[in-house]
Structure formats: C-alpha cells, structure tokens
Write an enzyme that holds these catalytic residues in place. Structure first.
Site, PDB file in Angstrom:
ATOM      1  N   ARG A   1       0.813  -1.226   0.000  1.00  0.00           N
ATOM      2  CA  ARG A   1       0.000   0.000   0.000  1.00  0.00           C
ATOM      3  C   ARG A   1       0.841   1.267   0.000  1.00  0.00           C
ATOM      4  O   ARG A   1       0.450   2.259  -0.598  1.00  0.00           O
ATOM      5  CB  ARG A   1      -0.949  -0.018   1.180  1.00  0.00           C
ATOM      6  CG  ARG A   1      -1.860  -1.191   1.012  1.00  0.00           C
ATOM      7  CD  ARG A   1      -3.182  -1.018   1.618  1.00  0.00           C
ATOM      8  NE  ARG A   1      -3.772  -2.353   1.642  1.00  0.00           N
ATOM      9  CZ  ARG A   1      -4.738  -2.729   2.415  1.00  0.00           C
ATOM     10  NH1 ARG A   1      -5.272  -1.879   3.239  1.00  0.00           N
ATOM     11  NH2 ARG A   1      -5.202  -3.943   2.366  1.00  0.00           N
TER      12      ARG A   1
ATOM     13  N   ARG B   1      13.803   0.417   4.931  1.00  0.00           N
ATOM     14  CA  ARG B   1      14.772   0.123   5.985  1.00  0.00           C
ATOM     15  C   ARG B   1      16.176   0.283   5.412  1.00  0.00           C
ATOM     16  O   ARG B   1      16.464  -0.164   4.285  1.00  0.00           O
ATOM     17  CB  ARG B   1      14.615  -1.319   6.494  1.00  0.00           C
ATOM     18  CG  ARG B   1      13.429  -1.558   7.413  1.00  0.00           C
ATOM     19  CD  ARG B   1      13.570  -0.848   8.759  1.00  0.00           C
ATOM     20  NE  ARG B   1      12.451  -1.099   9.658  1.00  0.00           N
ATOM     21  CZ  ARG B   1      11.342  -0.358   9.723  1.00  0.00           C
ATOM     22  NH1 ARG B   1      11.198   0.703   8.954  1.00  0.00           N
ATOM     23  NH2 ARG B   1      10.389  -0.657  10.586  1.00  0.00           N
TER      24      ARG B   1
ATOM     25  N   GLU C   1      21.220   3.557  12.126  1.00  0.00           N
ATOM     26  CA  GLU C   1      20.494   4.761  12.529  1.00  0.00           C
ATOM     27  C   GLU C   1      20.788   5.001  13.991  1.00  0.00           C
ATOM     28  O   GLU C   1      20.760   4.043  14.766  1.00  0.00           O
ATOM     29  CB  GLU C   1      18.985   4.574  12.319  1.00  0.00           C
ATOM     30  CG  GLU C   1      18.625   4.568  10.845  1.00  0.00           C
ATOM     31  CD  GLU C   1      17.128   4.398  10.569  1.00  0.00           C
ATOM     32  OE1 GLU C   1      16.336   4.407  11.525  1.00  0.00           O
ATOM     33  OE2 GLU C   1      16.777   4.241   9.401  1.00  0.00           O
TER      34      GLU C   1
ATOM     35  N   HIS D   1      14.611   9.185   9.288  1.00  0.00           N
ATOM     36  CA  HIS D   1      13.527   8.206   9.483  1.00  0.00           C
ATOM     37  C   HIS D   1      12.233   8.871   9.983  1.00  0.00           C
ATOM     38  O   HIS D   1      11.750   8.591  11.082  1.00  0.00           O
ATOM     39  CB  HIS D   1      13.967   7.097  10.453  1.00  0.00           C
ATOM     40  CG  HIS D   1      13.197   5.817  10.261  1.00  0.00           C
ATOM     41  ND1 HIS D   1      13.750   4.578  10.457  1.00  0.00           N
ATOM     42  CD2 HIS D   1      11.926   5.581   9.884  1.00  0.00           C
ATOM     43  CE1 HIS D   1      12.847   3.629  10.228  1.00  0.00           C
ATOM     44  NE2 HIS D   1      11.716   4.230   9.870  1.00  0.00           N
TER      45      HIS D   1
ATOM     46  N   GLY E   1       9.363   8.936   7.965  1.00  0.00           N
ATOM     47  CA  GLY E   1       8.272   8.540   7.053  1.00  0.00           C
ATOM     48  C   GLY E   1       6.892   8.597   7.683  1.00  0.00           C
ATOM     49  O   GLY E   1       5.934   9.064   7.065  1.00  0.00           O
TER      50      GLY E   1
HETATM   51  C1  DGY Z   1       7.482   1.690  10.264  1.00  0.00           C
HETATM   52  O1  DGY Z   1       6.301   1.826  10.635  1.00  0.00           O
HETATM   53  O2  DGY Z   1       8.001   0.589  10.093  1.00  0.00           O
HETATM   54  C2  DGY Z   1       8.255   2.947  10.011  1.00  0.00           C
HETATM   55  O3  DGY Z   1       9.529   2.704   9.606  1.00  0.00           O
HETATM   56  C3  DGY Z   1       8.219   3.863  11.210  1.00  0.00           C
HETATM   57  O4  DGY Z   1       6.952   4.290  11.388  1.00  0.00           O
END
Ligand code: DGY
Length: 326
Positions: free
Chosen positions: A158, A240, A269, A288, A290
């Site tokens: 998605r 990742r 990280e 990171h 997102g």
């Molecule tokens: C996840 O949800 O895996 C993201 O990398 C962080 O929210």
C-alpha cells in the site's frame, strides 16, 4: 481485580495511554527521549503483562525468553524486523503491528525525497546557510526532470501504491514493480507492469524501495545492482536502511554508476554526522520520519492500544503478525 500492566517502551502519542487507561490497564511508560536500554527493558517488562514497543527496541530471542510470560507484544510500526518473530511464535506470544497507518505519510516522504534529490534541494539549501549563494548561475548545479520517466517500485504494497499514484498523477510516470505477488489494482489503475528484479533495476529512472527488511532483501542494493542501474537513476529508500549497502551506495554515486539518492532510512540509525552522503550534491537524507505526521502516529497508537485491549477482552488481535499463535 488487579490491573494488567502494559509497558510502553517509548514516549508514544498520548492517545495510547489514554485508551489503555480508559480500558482499565495500568500503564508503565518510559519517559525519556532516548530508547529504553535493553537490560532495563527486560527488568521492567518482567513486572508487566504486555509490551508496546517500537523499531528501536531489540526484541530478540534472549529478550523473549527472559520475558516469555508476556501475554502480547505490539509494535508501534509497520516493520517488525527488530523482533524475532519465529522465537515469539515458538513461545506463543502474539505480535501485533500497525499496518497501513502510515501509507500516505511515508509515500509523501518518498515522493518529496525524489523531487528534492532530482533538484539537489538539500545541498543547495546548505549553500545558503554556508554563505555561498553567489549569484544566479546559468549552468550550475543542474538537476533532472521527472515527467514521463519510469518509476520502479520494489515491494508494491500500500505504501508503494501510494507512491506510484503520486508519480503517475504528477509526472505521468511509467510504473514497473517487482513483488512476490501480482498487484492487479496497480496494473488496472496505473498500468503498472510486474517485472523481474533485473529488469526493474536496469530500466527504472527512479527506484523506490517499499519492501520489508528480511534475509532476502538485506543488502539487496549492493555494488553489483548499482552497477546495473542507469547512470541517471535515483535511488529512494524509505523502508529500511539494511536493504541497501551504504558503502556501495556511496561509491556508486561517487563513481557515477547512479545519479543520486534520497534516503529516509540509513544503516546504522542514527547516521553518523560525518557520513559522506550528507555532503553529496545529489543526495538528500532524512532521519527516518516517514510516519511522522499527527494522523499517522495517532493511528499507530490507536492500533497498538486496540491490539492490547482486544487481546484481553476477546482473545483477538486485529493487527497481528503471527496469527497462528491465537
Ligand atoms: C514503520 O512503521 O516501520 C516505520 O519505519 C516507522 O513508522
């Protein structure tokens, strides 16, 4: 009746605590900005019934065996590569997670990084801060245009779909994807084409990574793959950091095997502030973020709290990784 105790391993959105307390749980919450140290987490988790953790917590076989009494662990993330799922399943501990909560937020970051990298935005912004604006330069620091280019998605779930929709809508890009399963919706709605990995790598102008980190995808973007990409290609990773080999990526950009990279995830990280990627003209790196929107983070809190509450109320975990344990 004594209350069930839930350990929250980070400072999560207030909604998580609120929902759990309203449902009658006692919440033990780590209140420092940095992750809870591993041994401390074991000590505290031993006194608790359930754990709400996240991707910065190492939930390995040692942790799980030390805390095998836990009724449920739920993860504040869609990715769960920090958790030894096989071991948890062996110990019959249900592992919850937060799928789909951050689809739009993460696709926005992938899309933003693609444009920012194509136009060298972070590097040019740094020039201003360094007092090096100079004057309008007719031939300096020229970027790439994206209209009509080919987007290659590794992992068209998605989040990948939301990225593909943005690229189709904004730039009418052709969409290639590599997935274990066919994505009929993407093929019908976006004319996406499923291709093998080699084709994805060699024919895409932009590669955007949206798959999970697994033994199969670990380091999959390495020297031999960067060598096969177009020299004008952008590599975007919001999944990742372990999916790309960082040293190979640095070399690939330095020697012109690929054009540039936009990263929201790194390995390790946090990225070291001296990492050469941070000073490269065609690279944009974010820490990171997102899923870092109010909407996504509240949804992630809601999903985790719901998993715990439903487990104790009805032995059901709505968002579960290892459903076979129930
Ligand atoms: C996840 O949800 O895996 C993201 O990398 C962080 O929210």
């Amino acid at each position: 009746m004594t209350k069930k105790k839930v350990l929250l391993s980070r400072i999560f959105p207030k909604l998580a605590t609120q929902l759990l307390e309203e449902a009658g749980f006692e919440v033990i919450a780590w209140d420092k900005e940095n992750p809870m140290p591993y041994t401390e987490m074991i000590t505290v988790a031993k006194e608790c019934d359930a754990l709400f953790c996240t991707l910065t917590d190492k939930i390995d076989a040692n942790f799980l065996n030390a805390c095998s009494h836990l009724d449920i662990i739920t993860q504040f993330a869609v990715g769960y590569d920090n958790i030894d799922i096989d071991e948890a399943t062996k110990l019959r501990i249900p592992i919850g997670y937060a799928p789909n909560a951050m689809n739009e937020a993460t696709a926005d970051i992938a899309f933003g990084l693609m444009i920012a990298t194509a136009r060298k935005m972070f590097f040019m912004n740094q020039k201003i801060k360094d007092g090096k604006w100079g004057s309008f330069d007719p031939v300096g620091h020229l970027g790439l245009e994206l209209k009509g280019k080919t987007l290659g998605i590794l992992g068209l779930g998605r989040i990948g779909m939301s990225m593909a929709q943005r690229c189709k809508g904004a730039y009418n890009m052709d969409i290639l994807y590599h997935n274990r399963s066919q994505n009929k919706k993407a093929e019908e709605a976006l004319d996406a084409k499923r291709v093998d990995f080699e084709t994805l790598v060699s024919q895409s102008d932009v590669i955007s990574v949206h798959c999970a980190l697994t033994p199969d995808t670990k380091g999959i973007f390495n020297k031999s793959v960067f060598d096969k990409m177009k020299s004008t290609a952008l590599f975007i990773n919001t999944a990742r950091g372990g999916i790309h080999n960082e040293e190979d990526l640095i070399n690939a950009i330095q020697n012109g095997s690929i054009w540039g990279a936009g990263l929201d995830v790194t390995n390790p990280e946090p990225m070291h502030p001296n990492n050469p990627l941070l000073n490269m003209e065609n690279v944009c790196v974010l820490p990171h973020i997102g899923s870092a929107t109010v909407t996504a983070r509240n949804e992630m809190a809601l999903m985790g709290a719901t998993n715990i509450i439903s487990f104790y109320k009805e032995r059901r975990v709505p968002f579960i990784v290892n459903s076979e344990v129930l």
